[in-house]
Scaffold this active site. Structure first.
Site, PDB file in Angstrom:
ATOM      1  N   ASP A 280      12.594 -23.398 -16.747  1.00  0.00           N
ATOM      2  CA  ASP A 280      14.009 -23.418 -16.907  1.00  0.00           C
ATOM      3  C   ASP A 280      14.315 -22.291 -17.668  1.00  0.00           C
ATOM      4  OD1 ASP A 280      15.068 -24.477 -14.283  1.00  0.00           O
ATOM      5  OD2 ASP A 280      16.168 -25.939 -15.312  1.00  0.00           O
TER       6      ASP A 280
ATOM      7  N   ARG B 180      11.149 -33.814  -9.795  1.00  0.00           N
ATOM      8  CA  ARG B 180       9.797 -33.042 -10.047  1.00  0.00           C
ATOM      9  C   ARG B 180       8.529 -33.016 -10.711  1.00  0.00           C
ATOM     10  NH1 ARG B 180      14.124 -29.485 -10.669  1.00  0.00           N
ATOM     11  NH2 ARG B 180      14.747 -30.307  -8.371  1.00  0.00           N
TER      12      ARG B 180
ATOM     13  N   ARG C 144       4.582 -28.238  -8.254  1.00  0.00           N
ATOM     14  CA  ARG C 144       5.851 -28.227  -7.815  1.00  0.00           C
ATOM     15  C   ARG C 144       6.186 -27.739  -6.407  1.00  0.00           C
ATOM     16  NH1 ARG C 144      11.091 -27.154 -10.283  1.00  0.00           N
ATOM     17  NH2 ARG C 144      12.756 -27.378  -8.775  1.00  0.00           N
TER      18      ARG C 144
ATOM     19  N   ASP D 286       9.572 -28.691 -14.013  1.00  0.00           N
ATOM     20  CA  ASP D 286      10.241 -28.051 -14.177  1.00  0.00           C
ATOM     21  C   ASP D 286      10.575 -26.486 -15.082  1.00  0.00           C
ATOM     22  OD1 ASP D 286      12.528 -26.879 -12.614  1.00  0.00           O
ATOM     23  OD2 ASP D 286      13.934 -28.213 -12.967  1.00  0.00           O
TER      24      ASP D 286
HETATM   25  N1  ROI Z   1      17.844 -34.956 -15.194  1.00  0.00           N
HETATM   26  C1  ROI Z   1      16.844 -34.429 -16.028  1.00  0.00           C
HETATM   27  N2  ROI Z   1      17.582 -36.104 -16.838  1.00  0.00           N
HETATM   28  N3  ROI Z   1      16.338 -34.122 -17.151  1.00  0.00           N
HETATM   29  C2  ROI Z   1      16.496 -32.558 -15.644  1.00  0.00           C
HETATM   30  O1  ROI Z   1      15.060 -32.065 -16.277  1.00  0.00           O
HETATM   31  C3  ROI Z   1      16.370 -32.746 -14.787  1.00  0.00           C
HETATM   32  N4  ROI Z   1      16.629 -31.977 -14.114  1.00  0.00           N
HETATM   33  C4  ROI Z   1      16.943 -31.924 -12.568  1.00  0.00           C
HETATM   34  C5  ROI Z   1      18.046 -32.603 -12.356  1.00  0.00           C
HETATM   35  C6  ROI Z   1      17.468 -32.930 -10.828  1.00  0.00           C
HETATM   36  C7  ROI Z   1      19.449 -32.029 -12.647  1.00  0.00           C
HETATM   37  N5  ROI Z   1      17.817 -33.266 -13.473  1.00  0.00           N
HETATM   38  C8  ROI Z   1      17.239 -33.931 -14.026  1.00  0.00           C
HETATM   39  O2  ROI Z   1      16.792 -30.328 -12.052  1.00  0.00           O
END
Ligand code: ROI
Length: 162
Positions: A97, A92, A83, A95
């Site tokens: 979260d 990315r 990343r 991610d």
């Molecule tokens: N859009 C989708 N569909 N899934 C994600 O995990 C995701 N993550 C993000 C942003 C760029 C907001 N858009 C996303 O960080």
């Protein structure tokens, strides 16, 4: 010991494998090496930037790590999987979260829990409710009250054989 929920998302470099690898890495953070994982979903990118579709899922584990220790561990896994934090809301490789840390509501400089955007994101709510259909969020809202057919239609479930 605290039960935590973590959202996974990837849209570069074999996104499904990125999620598979991340789940292996998450096991090392779990008290009992046990991680429950939702089905994987394909979702259109949220945000203005043109980029590939995402693969998303939610994982649940119990841990003894404090919130910031857990955040550090998640960021280490993101970095190990390539990343690069450059474009805000851009593509990315991985991610991770932190959505929920038990029932806690935290507002720290580096960390807001529950995750600020989770109630608006179909690609978080749908897999979260697969894992925990009876969940009540720390604000008192049942997850079931946030799920509807329109939201479900925004994401496409992939196989569950991971
Ligand atoms: N859009 C989708 N569909 N899934 C994600 O995990 C995701 N993550 C993000 C942003 C760029 C907001 N858009 C996303 O960080």
């Amino acid at each position: 010991m605290i039960r935590v929920y973590i959202a996974l998302g990837a849209n570069l470099e074999s996104p499904k494998e990125q999620l598979d690898d991340a789940i292996v890495a998450l096991r090392s953070l779990a008290e009992d090496a046990n991680v429950q994982v939702s089905p994987y979903y394909r979702s259109a990118p949220m945000g203005e930037i043109e980029q590939p579709d995402y693969i998303n899922a939610v994982a649940c584990l119990t841990t003894q790590l404090a919130p910031i220790e857990l955040l550090d561990a998640l960021q280490t896994i993101e970095q190990q999987q390539g990343r690069v934090r450059n474009v805000r809301w851009g593509a990315r490789t991985l991610d991770l979260d932190l959505l929920l840390y038990g029932d806690e509501q935290l507002s720290l400089p580096r960390l807001t829990v529950p995750h600020y955007g989770m109630k608006q994101r179909s690609f978080v709510l749908v897999p979260l409710s697969d894992l925990a259909p009876q969940l009540i969020l720390p604000c008192g809202t049942p997850i079931a009250a946030l799920i509807n057919d329109n939201l479900r239609a925004e994401v496409k479930q992939l196989g569950t054989d991971h």
